[in-house]
Design a protein around this motif. Structure first.
Motif, mmCIF file in Angstrom:
data_model
loop_
_atom_site.group_PDB
_atom_site.id
_atom_site.type_symbol
_atom_site.label_atom_id
_atom_site.label_comp_id
_atom_site.label_asym_id
_atom_site.label_seq_id
_atom_site.Cartn_x
_atom_site.Cartn_y
_atom_site.Cartn_z
ATOM 1 N N UNK A 6 -5.300 1.430 -1.326
ATOM 2 C CA UNK A 6 -6.721 1.294 -1.631
ATOM 3 C C UNK A 6 -7.219 2.364 -2.578
ATOM 4 N N UNK A 7 -6.546 3.512 -2.659
ATOM 5 C CA UNK A 7 -7.011 4.588 -3.519
ATOM 6 C C UNK A 7 -6.881 4.230 -4.988
ATOM 7 N N UNK A 8 -6.127 3.202 -5.313
ATOM 8 C CA UNK A 8 -5.977 2.857 -6.694
ATOM 9 C C UNK A 8 -6.980 1.800 -7.159
ATOM 10 N N UNK A 9 -7.885 1.375 -6.280
ATOM 11 C CA UNK A 9 -8.952 0.491 -6.720
ATOM 12 C C UNK A 9 -9.987 1.309 -7.474
ATOM 13 N N UNK A 283 -1.241 -5.328 -7.335
ATOM 14 C CA UNK A 283 -2.653 -5.218 -6.972
ATOM 15 C C UNK A 283 -3.548 -5.969 -7.939
ATOM 16 N N UNK A 284 -2.950 -6.590 -8.943
ATOM 17 C CA UNK A 284 -3.727 -7.244 -9.980
ATOM 18 C C UNK A 284 -3.873 -6.411 -11.234
ATOM 19 N N UNK A 285 -3.410 -5.149 -11.177
ATOM 20 C CA UNK A 285 -3.454 -4.271 -12.346
ATOM 21 C C UNK A 285 -2.273 -3.330 -12.308
ATOM 22 N N UNK A 420 8.523 -1.932 -7.708
ATOM 23 C CA UNK A 420 8.119 -2.072 -9.109
ATOM 24 C C UNK A 420 7.109 -3.192 -9.212
ATOM 25 N N UNK A 421 6.367 -3.177 -10.306
ATOM 26 C CA UNK A 421 5.398 -4.232 -10.587
ATOM 27 C C UNK A 421 5.810 -4.888 -11.888
ATOM 28 N N UNK A 422 6.314 -6.098 -11.804
ATOM 29 C CA UNK A 422 6.825 -6.795 -12.974
ATOM 30 C C UNK A 422 5.851 -7.796 -13.550
ATOM 31 N N UNK A 423 4.567 -7.601 -13.298
ATOM 32 C CA UNK A 423 3.574 -8.604 -13.694
ATOM 33 C C UNK A 423 3.119 -8.462 -15.139
#
Length: 583
Positions: A6-9, A283-285, A420-423
């Motif tokens: 949540x801290x990255x929102x 997270x969408x970003x 990882x985030x591959x989006x």
């Protein structure tokens, strides 16, 4: 998903959740300016907690600019001589003059760094203003929230101070309309110390992982004192941290047994993490992941390596040589590691002196500090749990960037798609926390303070704790057959015979232990040796990377600090913001 995702929102996202309960009435026609929130929306505990989360989000950089990330891979490591930009001259070419110490006040990345850190200050001030008028916040919660906000504000100001030196300083009592009138010659150190002191006095020892606690404030206060050469005061703070400090999740500060685990996403929020930046995936970003490192992987690896891009942030040849040890396992404090007989054998030099025959390359047989292969990707050495580093296949341009790849804060093959985030456009969005201050850093800063106090035996103890961890052979890099990947030889110092010897030992230990973590340039500046060290580095490195460093030089009295962004001077006027000397 990891703790404290949540801290990255952003604060806007966090606050938008509070708007669902608003009913339609005559006031429905009173439309707030875009991005604004009414006092009633932020004057509650939930609203203020949301604003605080937005302040934490600014630690990761709020404009998505890689200079703005918390790890200072350009402004701290590349400018500190422990890494090169990497890749080739045409890629992200705006870094080219920066790494040659030819930074211009119009450099757009530095303007975004300035903006990003002051955005963090602004968010902290917004929390404090909202807190002053809240109606449902207990005294205990008010102390904690204000302590966190002031700790974060102190961090943002510290970061600005070490980059730009002359900065405007203002707190939550300054009206928004008056901020553009604040000059950049205020006493930033007084504000930074006041914020850290308040945080220490008001924060708990334990809280949620990822939040700052009182011991992070104490460590940061010691660091602020050290930067001002207030060594006796710094020692007092470090003594307290070493004796009593715990992480936010209650672990007693300690060095991890395995050096590699500092940089493993599966081991985040460990006992060595004094203050870190949390990260998350899906997270969408991708900005919630380590977006600032998305370029910093070996070049064109395909499925055999991480990221499959882009070849930036290549460790320098000079840094590699620094890991040379003598037969006694001690580093070469006299700088002779750059002498021809001590240089670490590398594939670039081999290829261009042996008829481009890469197949005949033999790994360096002589003694090396084992941290080299946790810090630098070298041909023939296992690259985490991927393949052995293949050499030229993972290097975009030997003549421009040298023979090495980065290795810290790189994700493992086994972590693909889980950590990882591959989006986005590359697989290279890892989700491991970046540690702003870690316990080894604290021990080595404390050793500096002990040297100035004349207690060389205590400084020796702290340095040897760090070296003893590195000497844990159970965790050295191994070949597939279980043998050591190189000739690792490391030992502890038997004594510090005098202050000069102790100082040299601590300074080189910081280079070896913290390489690639964004500290080196700022260390050289505060020690007052930047001009000598960095001109020596340029002279050495330009023997091999002449197309990049030929003719480059560091100008003392100028290049210790970055220029105030011209955009900011244009906005506020030269009568308010004065440019740093030499620009």
């Amino acid at each position: 998903m990891k703790t404290m995702t949540k801290f990255k929102k952003t604060s806007v996202i966090a606050m938008s959740l509070l708007m669902f309960g608003v009913s339609c009435s005559d006031e429905f026609l009173e439309v707030l300016p875009t991005g604004s929130l009414a006092d009633a929306q932020v004057g509650t505990k939930d609203g203020i907690e949301g604003l605080l989360i937005g302040t934490y989000a600014a630690l990761n950089g709020v404009f998505g600019n890689r200079f703005e990330g918390p790890n200072h891979w350009v402004t701290g490591s590349i400018l500190g001589g422990e890494a090169n930009k990497g890749t080739d001259a045409g890629d992200y070419s705006s870094i080219n003059p920066v790494q040659r110490y030819e930074t211009d006040p119009t450099q757009g990345d530095l303007n975004l760094l300035w903006n990003g850190r002051f955005e963090g200050v602004s968010r902290a001030n917004t929390v404090l203003r909202a807190l002053s008028s809240a109606t449902d916040v207990t005294a205990a919660d008010a102390a904690r929230i204000s302590g966190e906000a002031r700790m974060l504000r102190g961090h943002f100001y510290f970061d600005l101070k070490k980059h730009f030196n002359q900065i405007p300083v203002f707190d939550e009592t300054v009206l928004a309309a008056d901020i553009p009138l604040v000059p950049n010659n205020g006493d930033a150190w007084a504000q930074i110390e006041a914020d850290f002191q308040y945080a220490y006095d008001n924060l708990p020892s334990t809280t949620d992982a990822g939040r700052v606690n009182k011991w992070a404030a104490a460590a940061y206060m010691g660091k602020a004192k050290l930067f001002q050469q207030k060594f006796a005061e710094a020692k007092t703070w470090f003594d307290d941290v070493i004796a009593n400090g715990v992480t936010s999740n209650g672990l007693k500060y300690a060095l991890l047994d395995d050096y590699a685990q500092i940089y493993n996403a599966e081991n985040d929020n460990h006992a060595e993490a004094v203050m870190d930046v949390e990260s998350a995936n899906n997270t969408g970003s991708t900005q919630n992941a380590n977006y600032y490192d998305d370029l910093n992987y070996p070049y064109n690896t395909g499925p055999d390596g991480p990221g499959n891009c882009c070849g930036f942030f290549q460790p320098s040849i000079e840094l590699s040589n620094s890991f040379r040890t003598g037969a006694d396992g001690l580093p070469l404090l006299d700088g002779s590691y750059n002498n021809p007989e001590n240089e670490v054998d590398n594939i670039y030099r081999h290829v261009f002196t042996n008829g481009n025959d890469e197949a005949t390359f033999v790994e360096d047989p002589d003694p090396l500090d084992p941290r080299i292969d946790h810090s630098i990707g070298r041909k023939g050495i296992p690259y985490l749990d991927w393949i052995e580093h293949p050499g030229s296949a993972w290097i975009r341009s030997f003549p421009y960037a040298g023979p090495y790849s980065p290795k810290k804060y790189i994700y493992y093959r086994s972590q693909e798609n889980s950590f990882t985030d591959g989006s986005s456009w590359t697989r290279g969005y890892a989700t491991m926390n970046y540690t702003i201050i870690r316990y080894a850093d604290v021990l080595l800063m404390a050793a500096e303070a002990e040297i100035e106090a004349g207690t060389l035996d205590k400084a020796l103890e702290y340095v040897n704790l760090v070296r003893a961890r590195a000497a844990n052979s159970e965790h050295w890099v191994k070949n597939a057959d279980g043998t050591d990947a190189a000739n690792y030889v490391i030992s502890e110092y038997t004594s510090f015979p005098n202050k000069d010897f102790a100082t040299a030992a601590v300074r080189l230990e910081r280079k070896l232990e913290l390489s690639g973590e964004g500290h080196r340039f700022f260390d050289l500046v505060r020690w007052g040796v930047a001009a000598q060290e960095l001109n020596d580095y340029l002279a050495y490195e330009s023997q091999y990377l002449v197309t990049k460093f030929g003719g480059a030089s560091f100008t003392g009295g100028k290049n210790e600090f970055y220029p105030i962004p011209q955009t900011q001077i244009d906005i506020q006027g030269s009568d308010v913001l004065s440019q740093n000397p030499g620009y």
